[in-house]
Design a protein around this motif. Structure first.
Motif, PDB file in Angstrom:
ATOM      1  N   ASP A   1      32.313 -62.066  16.021  1.00  0.00           N
ATOM      2  CA  ASP A   1      33.609 -61.946  15.354  1.00  0.00           C
ATOM      3  C   ASP A   1      33.902 -63.232  14.581  1.00  0.00           C
ATOM      4  O   ASP A   1      33.578 -64.333  15.021  1.00  0.00           O
ATOM      5  N   SER A   2      34.509 -63.077  13.413  1.00  0.00           N
ATOM      6  CA  SER A   2      34.851 -64.248  12.614  1.00  0.00           C
ATOM      7  C   SER A   2      35.930 -63.871  11.609  1.00  0.00           C
ATOM      8  O   SER A   2      35.959 -62.746  11.105  1.00  0.00           O
ATOM      9  N   HIS A   3      36.807 -64.822  11.339  1.00  0.00           N
ATOM     10  CA  HIS A   3      37.817 -64.625  10.298  1.00  0.00           C
ATOM     11  C   HIS A   3      37.430 -65.357   9.017  1.00  0.00           C
ATOM     12  O   HIS A   3      38.108 -65.231   8.002  1.00  0.00           O
TER      13      HIS A   3
ATOM     14  N   PRO B   1      34.129 -66.468   6.234  1.00  0.00           N
ATOM     15  CA  PRO B   1      32.774 -66.107   5.800  1.00  0.00           C
ATOM     16  C   PRO B   1      31.723 -66.932   6.548  1.00  0.00           C
ATOM     17  O   PRO B   1      31.970 -68.098   6.885  1.00  0.00           O
ATOM     18  N   PHE B   2      30.565 -66.330   6.817  1.00  0.00           N
ATOM     19  CA  PHE B   2      29.530 -67.040   7.559  1.00  0.00           C
ATOM     20  C   PHE B   2      28.143 -66.545   7.187  1.00  0.00           C
ATOM     21  O   PHE B   2      27.978 -65.462   6.593  1.00  0.00           O
ATOM     22  N   VAL B   3      27.144 -67.346   7.544  1.00  0.00           N
ATOM     23  CA  VAL B   3      25.732 -66.962   7.428  1.00  0.00           C
ATOM     24  C   VAL B   3      25.265 -66.590   8.826  1.00  0.00           C
ATOM     25  O   VAL B   3      25.371 -67.394   9.760  1.00  0.00           O
ATOM     26  N   LEU B   4      24.778 -65.378   8.988  1.00  0.00           N
ATOM     27  CA  LEU B   4      24.363 -64.894  10.305  1.00  0.00           C
ATOM     28  C   LEU B   4      22.914 -65.297  10.572  1.00  0.00           C
ATOM     29  O   LEU B   4      22.012 -64.974   9.786  1.00  0.00           O
ATOM     30  N   VAL B   5      22.679 -65.969  11.686  1.00  0.00           N
ATOM     31  CA  VAL B   5      21.340 -66.415  12.080  1.00  0.00           C
ATOM     32  C   VAL B   5      20.978 -65.740  13.401  1.00  0.00           C
ATOM     33  O   VAL B   5      21.773 -65.741  14.348  1.00  0.00           O
ATOM     34  N   SER B   6      19.777 -65.157  13.464  1.00  0.00           N
ATOM     35  CA  SER B   6      19.347 -64.469  14.681  1.00  0.00           C
ATOM     36  C   SER B   6      17.829 -64.418  14.723  1.00  0.00           C
ATOM     37  O   SER B   6      17.156 -64.748  13.741  1.00  0.00           O
ATOM     38  N   ASP B   7      17.292 -64.012  15.884  1.00  0.00           N
ATOM     39  CA  ASP B   7      15.848 -63.774  15.958  1.00  0.00           C
ATOM     40  C   ASP B   7      15.484 -62.655  15.007  1.00  0.00           C
ATOM     41  O   ASP B   7      14.544 -62.759  14.233  1.00  0.00           O
TER      42      ASP B   7
ATOM     43  N   VAL C   1      30.013 -61.569   6.028  1.00  0.00           N
ATOM     44  CA  VAL C   1      28.605 -61.985   6.155  1.00  0.00           C
ATOM     45  C   VAL C   1      28.048 -62.234   4.751  1.00  0.00           C
ATOM     46  O   VAL C   1      27.885 -61.310   3.963  1.00  0.00           O
ATOM     47  N   LYS C   2      27.779 -63.489   4.450  1.00  0.00           N
ATOM     48  CA  LYS C   2      27.344 -63.856   3.109  1.00  0.00           C
ATOM     49  C   LYS C   2      25.833 -63.907   2.958  1.00  0.00           C
ATOM     50  O   LYS C   2      25.309 -63.854   1.842  1.00  0.00           O
ATOM     51  N   ALA C   3      25.115 -64.025   4.080  1.00  0.00           N
ATOM     52  CA  ALA C   3      23.656 -64.071   4.022  1.00  0.00           C
ATOM     53  C   ALA C   3      23.105 -63.854   5.424  1.00  0.00           C
ATOM     54  O   ALA C   3      23.806 -64.052   6.429  1.00  0.00           O
TER      55      ALA C   3
END
Length: 551
Positions: free
Chosen positions: A149-151, A153-159, A174-176
């Motif tokens: 959850d986020s209010h 913008p963010f860059v999502l990082v995951s496996d 989600v910007k990237a």
């Protein structure tokens, strides 16, 4: 002044994004093995209800998602309520497991079975484990692991990302995407490309990407810059504005010197035809007809097929629509068409081989296509999948022409067809290259198996040399040569493909704009020079780098 760190990976798309990192939430803890002494029937009912809720949720997501995601999520919805898995849950609850533990064990048991099979089935193992997480979360009454959850913008990082997550990302936030695993044809890459989201997959030193750190993601260069300087972000964003301005054109595809390159769309259902036209597709380069067959235990009637084909043709009056004959087998088995229990179905009776073994299925489809052609103003072309040589080419094209279909061709997905290019081109009205399968068979690397994802790269010079052979043969015979694999959506590779003799490019409609803009920056001479540079490289990465530095 602090040192700026740049991490390399494989870029998907052309976009640029700058924001702070949010890390994917960790998985839920494994359910305990404590003995369950309650009402087994009521406990089973809880799990079945959770399965049904999950199945319904996935179907709802499928309806909101794009073409590629729709297919993936629909399959997952069916897996969530698979009767065999439910029976395994019931047996475990009867043996004294809690509902959470029974669901966890049942889904994981089936996942391990699929993993042992490898290939497409091995790739589905991860999907089953994701379903298990979601059902356990439902039973616990907690949110399923997934997008944080986020209010802001963010860059999502995951496996990596489960298809259920990737398909319904909030693109306003989600910007990237940045993933440690995956490759250029992974689910994450395909779905990110389909919605125009910048992504970097197979990232290297991902440990530096901590929660909250600011990053600049540049898909064009395949880089993630950690704590970039303000001037670097400003420059990148200005370049992104220029790129977006250039992609707004819906003009026909062409090189800088005016050489035409048809830009077409891949579609997986008739309903996707009109949206593709709205995004500037000049036609359809791959209409996958499997949607008519895979959801049924019996073959659709000729009349049902005619209605679906006519709907797909309607938005493209006067323009080309290339229909692929039913591509069943391997990852798309059909009880009335394909052999059951093949040890290696990817090398078994699939595609045209399956159709020729059941000519009544092929003839019914060709009849339906001929009727749809007669009632439409679109220019219908038909092609056969998984064709090995000129003899198979003739079998298909003769059959199609006899039914009244004007233009009949074949897909180049097996290396043998490129090695026999002159004979094949002589027997076909056109050839269309399926780069995903061509790469898979050339490199002996299953395109859906994560452990060999690094080999599944259409930039490899071995794959490009096969395309070069097809390009030379097609040019000599004056026949069209298309590409309808995901490679066509890579703007740099699209230029190389044109330099190798490709005359049309077909892709997810969302990728058309970037490819159109990149083609317009290159002349035919430059495209050929870039193709030559790629052909002399030793690896896929070296080919990419050679092209990026060619001009």
């Amino acid at each position: 002044m602090s040192t700026v760190t740049v991490i390399k990976g494989i870029g998907v798309g052309r976009g640029v994004a700058a924001a702070r990192v949010r890390l994917m939430a960790p998985p839920l803890s494994e359910p305990t093995q404590e003995r369950f002494a309650g009402d087994a029937e009521a406990e089973l009912a809880r799990v079945v209800a959770a399965q049904r809720r999950l199945s319904a949720d996935l179907l709802a997501r499928a309806e909101r998602a794009g073409a590629e995601a729709h297919e993936v999520l629909t399959a997952l919805s069916s897996m969530a309520v698979d009767p065999a898995i439910t029976a395994a849950v019931e047996a475990r609850i009867g043996a004294g497991r809690t509902g959470e533990r029974a669901a966890y064990e049942a889904f994981h048991e089936f996942a391990e079975t699929l993993a042992a099979l490898g290939g497409y089935f091995g790739e589905r193992a991860g999907d089953l484990k994701d379903l298990a997480q979601r059902i356990v979360a439902d039973l616990r009454g907690v949110p399923a692991p997934g997008i944080p959850d986020s209010h802001e913008p963010f860059v999502l990082v995951s496996d990596d990302l489960a298809p259920a997550d990737t398909a319904t990302l909030d693109l306003a936030l989600v910007k990237a995407l940045v993933t440690r695993e995956g490759g250029p044809t992974s689910h994450t890459a395909i779905l990110a490309r389909s919605v125009g989201l910048p992504a970097i997959v197979a990232i290297g030193d991902a440990e530096r990407l901590d929660e909250g750190v600011r990053v600049l993601v540049d898909a064009a260069s395949g880089t993630v810059t950690v704590e970039p300087r303000d001037e670097a972000i400003k420059s990148a964003m200005e370049r992104e504005r220029t790129r977006l301005e250039a992609t707004r054109s819906l003009a026909p595809g062409a090189l800088a010197d005016g050489t035409p390159v048809q830009l077409l769309a891949n579609i997986g259902a008739a309903s996707q035809s009109a949206p593709a036209a709205a995004l500037g597709a000049e036609g359809v380069g791959l209409f996958r007809t499997e949607f008519l067959f895979l959801d049924s235990t019996m073959m659709p009637s000729v009349d049902e097929q005619v209605r679906a084909y006519s709907e797909a043709l309607a938005p493209f009056a006067g323009r080309k629509v290339v229909v692929r004959a039913l591509d069943a087998g391997s990852d798309k088995p059909l009880p009335y068409l394909t052999d059951q229990g093949e040890e290696n179905p990817a090398l078994g009776r699939r595609g045209l081989r399956a159709l020729l073994a059941h000519p009544e299925v092929l003839d019914a489809q060709l009849e339906a296509l001929a009727r749809a052609q007669a009632a439409s103003d679109a220019d219908l072309w038909v092609m056969a999948p998984m064709v090995a040589d000129a003899a198979e080419t003739e079998q298909f094209t003769d059959r199609a022409h006899a039914r009244g279909l004007r233009t009949a061709g074949v897909m180049a997905e097996v290396p043998s067809i490129a090695l026999m290019a002159e004979q094949v081109v002589a027997a076909a009205d056109f050839v269309s290259i399926g780069t995903n399968d061509l790469t898979q068979y050339t490199m002996a690397a299953d395109r859906l198996l994560g452990s060999v994802a690094s080999y599944q790269d259409p930039w490899h010079p071995a794959v490009l040399r096969l395309i070069e052979r097809l390009g030379e043969a097609s040019a000599a015979a004056g026949k069209p040569l298309g590409v309808c694999g995901e490679a066509a959506a890579d703007p740099d590779l699209a230029v190389v493909l044109v330099g190798l003799g490709v005359t049309s490019l077909s892709m997810s409609a969302a990728g058309l704009a970037d490819v159109r803009a990149e083609l317009a920056l290159n002349t035919l001479e430059q495209a050929r020079s870039k193709a030559a540079a790629a052909l002399t490289a030793r690896t896929a990465m070296a080919a990419r780098n050679a092209v990026r530095t060619a001009y």
